[in-house]
Design a protein around this motif. Structure first.
Motif, mmCIF file in Angstrom:
data_model
loop_
_atom_site.group_PDB
_atom_site.id
_atom_site.type_symbol
_atom_site.label_atom_id
_atom_site.label_comp_id
_atom_site.label_asym_id
_atom_site.label_seq_id
_atom_site.Cartn_x
_atom_site.Cartn_y
_atom_site.Cartn_z
ATOM 1 N N ARG A 20 43.606 35.167 33.663
ATOM 2 C CA ARG A 20 42.861 34.386 34.652
ATOM 3 C C ARG A 20 42.774 35.111 35.994
ATOM 4 N NH1 ARG A 20 45.684 29.175 35.873
ATOM 5 N NH2 ARG A 20 45.968 29.409 33.633
ATOM 6 N N PHE A 21 43.775 35.933 36.268
ATOM 7 C CA PHE A 21 43.821 36.668 37.535
ATOM 8 C C PHE A 21 43.815 38.167 37.237
ATOM 9 C CE2 PHE A 21 46.356 32.731 38.136
ATOM 10 C CZ PHE A 21 45.484 32.077 39.001
ATOM 11 N N PRO A 22 43.496 39.004 38.224
ATOM 12 C CA PRO A 22 43.530 40.452 37.983
ATOM 13 C C PRO A 22 44.912 40.892 37.504
ATOM 14 C CG PRO A 22 42.426 39.961 40.053
ATOM 15 C CD PRO A 22 43.015 38.670 39.576
ATOM 16 N N SER A 45 53.572 41.399 37.344
ATOM 17 C CA SER A 45 54.022 42.782 37.483
ATOM 18 C C SER A 45 55.418 43.021 36.919
ATOM 19 C CB SER A 45 53.995 43.197 38.966
ATOM 20 O OG SER A 45 54.778 42.309 39.738
ATOM 21 N N ASP A 46 56.201 41.945 36.685
ATOM 22 C CA ASP A 46 57.533 42.131 36.102
ATOM 23 C C ASP A 46 57.487 42.213 34.576
ATOM 24 O OD1 ASP A 46 56.944 39.533 35.427
ATOM 25 O OD2 ASP A 46 58.826 38.676 36.158
ATOM 26 N N LYS A 47 56.275 42.421 34.030
ATOM 27 C CA LYS A 47 56.027 42.562 32.590
ATOM 28 C C LYS A 47 56.127 41.242 31.837
ATOM 29 C CE LYS A 47 57.829 47.272 32.634
ATOM 30 N NZ LYS A 47 58.842 48.213 32.120
ATOM 31 N N SER A 48 56.134 40.135 32.553
ATOM 32 C CA SER A 48 56.082 38.838 31.895
ATOM 33 C C SER A 48 54.630 38.393 31.798
ATOM 34 C CB SER A 48 56.909 37.798 32.655
ATOM 35 O OG SER A 48 56.377 37.565 33.935
ATOM 36 N N VAL A 49 54.347 37.645 30.746
ATOM 37 C CA VAL A 49 53.003 37.124 30.503
ATOM 38 C C VAL A 49 53.136 35.631 30.237
ATOM 39 C CG1 VAL A 49 50.938 37.260 29.060
ATOM 40 C CG2 VAL A 49 52.278 39.329 29.497
ATOM 41 N N LEU A 50 52.474 34.827 31.051
ATOM 42 C CA LEU A 50 52.522 33.377 30.891
ATOM 43 C C LEU A 50 51.278 32.920 30.128
ATOM 44 C CD1 LEU A 50 53.639 32.348 34.497
ATOM 45 C CD2 LEU A 50 55.051 33.025 32.547
ATOM 46 N N PRO A 62 38.316 38.707 36.549
ATOM 47 C CA PRO A 62 39.150 37.965 35.613
ATOM 48 C C PRO A 62 38.363 36.832 34.953
ATOM 49 C CG PRO A 62 39.641 37.320 37.873
ATOM 50 C CD PRO A 62 38.671 38.469 37.947
ATOM 51 N N ALA A 63 38.911 36.298 33.872
ATOM 52 C CA ALA A 63 38.287 35.165 33.194
ATOM 53 C C ALA A 63 38.693 33.891 33.931
ATOM 54 C CB ALA A 63 38.750 35.117 31.739
ATOM 55 N N GLU A 100 44.656 51.524 25.350
ATOM 56 C CA GLU A 100 43.373 50.984 25.793
ATOM 57 C C GLU A 100 43.146 49.587 25.229
ATOM 58 O OE1 GLU A 100 38.607 52.161 25.662
ATOM 59 O OE2 GLU A 100 40.124 53.575 24.943
ATOM 60 N N THR A 101 43.520 49.387 23.956
ATOM 61 C CA THR A 101 43.349 48.075 23.328
ATOM 62 C C THR A 101 44.267 47.045 23.970
ATOM 63 O OG1 THR A 101 42.777 49.147 21.239
ATOM 64 C CG2 THR A 101 43.439 46.827 21.133
ATOM 65 N N VAL A 102 45.515 47.430 24.232
ATOM 66 C CA VAL A 102 46.464 46.520 24.880
ATOM 67 C C VAL A 102 45.959 46.116 26.265
ATOM 68 C CG1 VAL A 102 48.804 46.322 25.816
ATOM 69 C CG2 VAL A 102 48.434 47.391 23.583
ATOM 70 N N VAL A 103 45.523 47.091 27.039
ATOM 71 C CA VAL A 103 45.021 46.825 28.382
ATOM 72 C C VAL A 103 43.793 45.913 28.324
ATOM 73 C CG1 VAL A 103 43.846 47.905 30.350
ATOM 74 C CG2 VAL A 103 45.964 48.898 29.439
ATOM 75 N N HIS A 104 42.892 46.205 27.408
ATOM 76 C CA HIS A 104 41.672 45.397 27.267
ATOM 77 C C HIS A 104 42.030 43.949 26.920
ATOM 78 C CE1 HIS A 104 37.552 44.308 26.274
ATOM 79 N NE2 HIS A 104 37.989 43.833 25.116
ATOM 80 N N THR A 105 43.024 43.759 26.036
ATOM 81 C CA THR A 105 43.436 42.408 25.650
ATOM 82 C C THR A 105 43.946 41.632 26.851
ATOM 83 O OG1 THR A 105 44.006 43.115 23.409
ATOM 84 C CG2 THR A 105 45.048 41.096 24.206
ATOM 85 N N LEU A 106 44.797 42.249 27.655
ATOM 86 C CA LEU A 106 45.355 41.574 28.816
ATOM 87 C C LEU A 106 44.266 41.209 29.822
ATOM 88 C CD1 LEU A 106 48.601 43.685 29.362
ATOM 89 C CD2 LEU A 106 48.425 41.383 28.381
ATOM 90 N N ILE A 107 43.355 42.133 30.070
ATOM 91 C CA ILE A 107 42.281 41.875 31.041
ATOM 92 C C ILE A 107 41.345 40.783 30.534
ATOM 93 C CG2 ILE A 107 40.236 42.881 32.117
ATOM 94 C CD1 ILE A 107 41.788 45.521 32.290
#
Length: 562
Positions: free
Chosen positions: A83-85, A18-23, A8-9, A72-79
């Motif tokens: 900050r965490f896996p 995992s509940d599909k929320s993004v902070l 992670p960064a 793939e682009t969405v996954v790459h953006t999130l990763i």
């Protein structure tokens, strides 16, 4: 190395759960970049000062997929920004959800007309066994193909998105009746500053190309960014008869003026179909209000949508689309459909209806990106909080829940706040905007300023808007009739004293009244006056969510500090 095992960064601004929320931690390095990167596939839920909460929804993912974004682009953006896996289960869910779009396709078949084709035969079996599709599907042609009656094209798309299998509509469109339309574009004159000369801006050109490549769908641009010009360019590209649906008669006449300015269309080629006029011309501009007028239980004007061989239907302010127009649009799937809006947010939650019946989002320009490029004016948003006095607090506390918002929103002390804000911006063009006519009437009388409400005639509205544009009138008090499709380029200050409860799209539209670039480069100022510790404050926080997603922040000041 599995995607979720990538390092992670350490300073990443996102926390993906995992509940599909993004902070999103707004103070972290890269927060602005991360916000722009996740906006195409995540919806903002809450935006307090330090941590914004987004949610990854199926509709947002399907819109992103239809716009050409892959999993793939969405996954790459999130990763990249997390900050965490990122939980592996969420990455799998994203890939599978986006993979649902296009597994079913509506295609034209020379022998059988309209056919629903499945890239995955069990999916077709599943939807055929659903009671919701009863009567929408015809003969089974093969394990992967079934006939669809052309009149059920829209209804079937509505059902399929509810079943979680959004169809990709590749069936094409009828040409409609040809009618020559061309843009009066003059790039050389625009560069030279020739009066009246214009050229499509790069993002407007991208919006036209994005729409045309998809055939039908929605273009999302900030207020003041030239959505009408995008509509005109699409009409020129189509060169067919066109029906334009707008919010009100003032917007209809503004569209007519803009089309005559930007295209080769003449006044005789453009008709207005409203409460006052019933003109049908090669390009007809109709109001939602007249189309949804009911007489003896029927909508006598809705057949306008289907009784002519239109090549293009334009839905201005598509987020306002009323239910009867939704229903008729379901039968118009063979016509090209362009939706224009500053925000796809609908408080009734019917965004999936826009997706299935008008089309997916084909182009979306973030407000802050266009601000940074100088296409819209920078805006400072301020929430001014005032206290109710002891008597008002007791009245509020003992009132019925249904009456509390009006009591708080119409607090008498707001009039004094308006005075102080006008003094702060002396000499500027100011809009005072509100929801309640009696409150606005009091403010207008106090200021000696003209007032525009739903009861103001179209002619008088146009006169007052013209006086405001020319600078003859510096302060204009307006109700929600001025929320949409009103071009007031000189307005640099808006003071919102009350609103339609927690409406996010109204907040965006009201800010949009003042963000057209100013000749002197001035910043725009958007003030919301709020009664502290009341539902007025709670609704204000909800209203601000969409603009927070676009990168705007609200400074909160006490009324006593003005």
């Amino acid at each position: 190395m599995p995607a979720d095992a990538q390092p992670p960064a350490p300073d990443g601004p996102l926390i993906v759960q995992s509940d599909k929320s993004v902070l999103l931690e707004v103070a972290r390095p890269g927060a602005d970049e991360a916000r722009r990167a996740i906006a195409p596939f995540a919806e903002l839920e809450r935006a307090p000062e330090h941590v914004h909460t987004y949610r990854i929804t199926p509709l947002a993912l399907w819109n992103a997929r239809a716009a050409g974004l892959d999993a793939e682009t969405v996954v790459h953006t999130l990763i990249t920004y997390s900050r965490f896996p990122v939980p592996h289960a969420l990455l799998t869910e994203i890939a599978e959800t986006m993979g649902r779009y296009g597994r079913l396709q509506l295609v034209a078949d020379p022998a059988h007309g309209l056919v629903l084709h499945a890239a995955d035969a069990p999916v077709l079996e599943e939807v055929m066994r659903s009671r919701r599709t009863t009567g929408l599907l015809g003969a089974r042609l093969s394990p992967a193909d079934v006939v669809v009656h052309p009149s059920e094209r829209g209804h079937l798309k509505q059902v399929l998105i509810k079943l979680g299998w959004p169809a990709e509509d590749l069936a094409g469109y009828v040409d409609g009746e040809a009618h020559p339309i061309a843009l009066r574009e003059d790039p050389a004159g625009a560069r030279a500053g020739t009066p009246g000369a214009f050229a499509l801006r790069p993002y407007q050109r991208e919006a036209v190309e994005g729409f045309w490549a998809g055939g039908s769908g929605v273009v999302v641009l900030p207020c003041g960014a030239g959505k009408t010009l995008v509509g005109a360019a699409v009409m020129a590209r189509s060169s067919t008869t066109a029906l334009v649906l707008v919010a009100n008669a003032v917007a209809a006449r503004q569209w007519k003026e803009e089309l005559m300015r930007f295209t080769t269309l003449t006044a005789d080629e453009i008709g207005e179909y409203s409460g006052a006029r019933k003109e049908i011309r090669p390009v007809t501009i109709a109001t939602y209000q007249v189309l949804t007028t009911r007489r003896k239980g029927v909508h006598p004007h809705l057949d306008l949508l289907d009784s002519h061989d239109w090549g293009l239907i334009v839905y201005d302010e598509v987020h306002l689309l009323p239910a009867p127009v939704f229903r008729m649009t379901a039968d118009l799937q063979a016509r090209r459909r362009l939706g224009l809006t500053a925000t796809l947010v609908r408080e009734d939650g019917r965004e999936d209806e826009v997706f299935s019946l008008i089309g997916p989002k084909r182009y979306d320009a973030p407000w802050k990106d266009l601000e940074n490029q100088g296409w819209i004016a920078p805006a400072i948003c301020t929430e001014v909080r005032l206290d109710l006095d002891a008597r008002q607090r007791m009245t509020y506390a003992t009132a019925e829940a249904s009456d509390r918002y009006r009591l708080a929103a119409c607090a008498p002390a707001k009039v004094g706040i308006v005075d102080r804000l006008l003094a702060r911006h002396a000499g500027e063009s100011v809009l005072i905007i509100g929801q309640y006519v009696d409150q606005l009437t009091e403010i207008a009388e106090h200021l000696g300023a003209p007032l525009i409400t739903g009861a103001t005639t179209v002619r008088e509205r146009q006169r007052l808007y013209g006086a405001f544009r020319s600078g003859e009138v510096r302060t204009l008090v307006v109700s929600k009739v001025a929320n949409f499709s009103i071009d007031l380029p000189g307005a640099s200050v808006a003071v919102q004293v009350s609103g339609t409860f927690g409406s996010r799209q109204e907040e965006a539209q009201r800010l949009g009244r003042i963000v057209r670039p100013k000749e002197d480069g001035r910043q725009a100022h958007f003030y919301t006056v709020v009664a502290r510790d009341t539902v007025d404050q709670e609704f204000a926080a909800h209203r601000q969510r969409f603009l927070a997603e676009q990168g705007y922040t609200y400074d909160i000041v006490d009324a006593g500090d003005l």
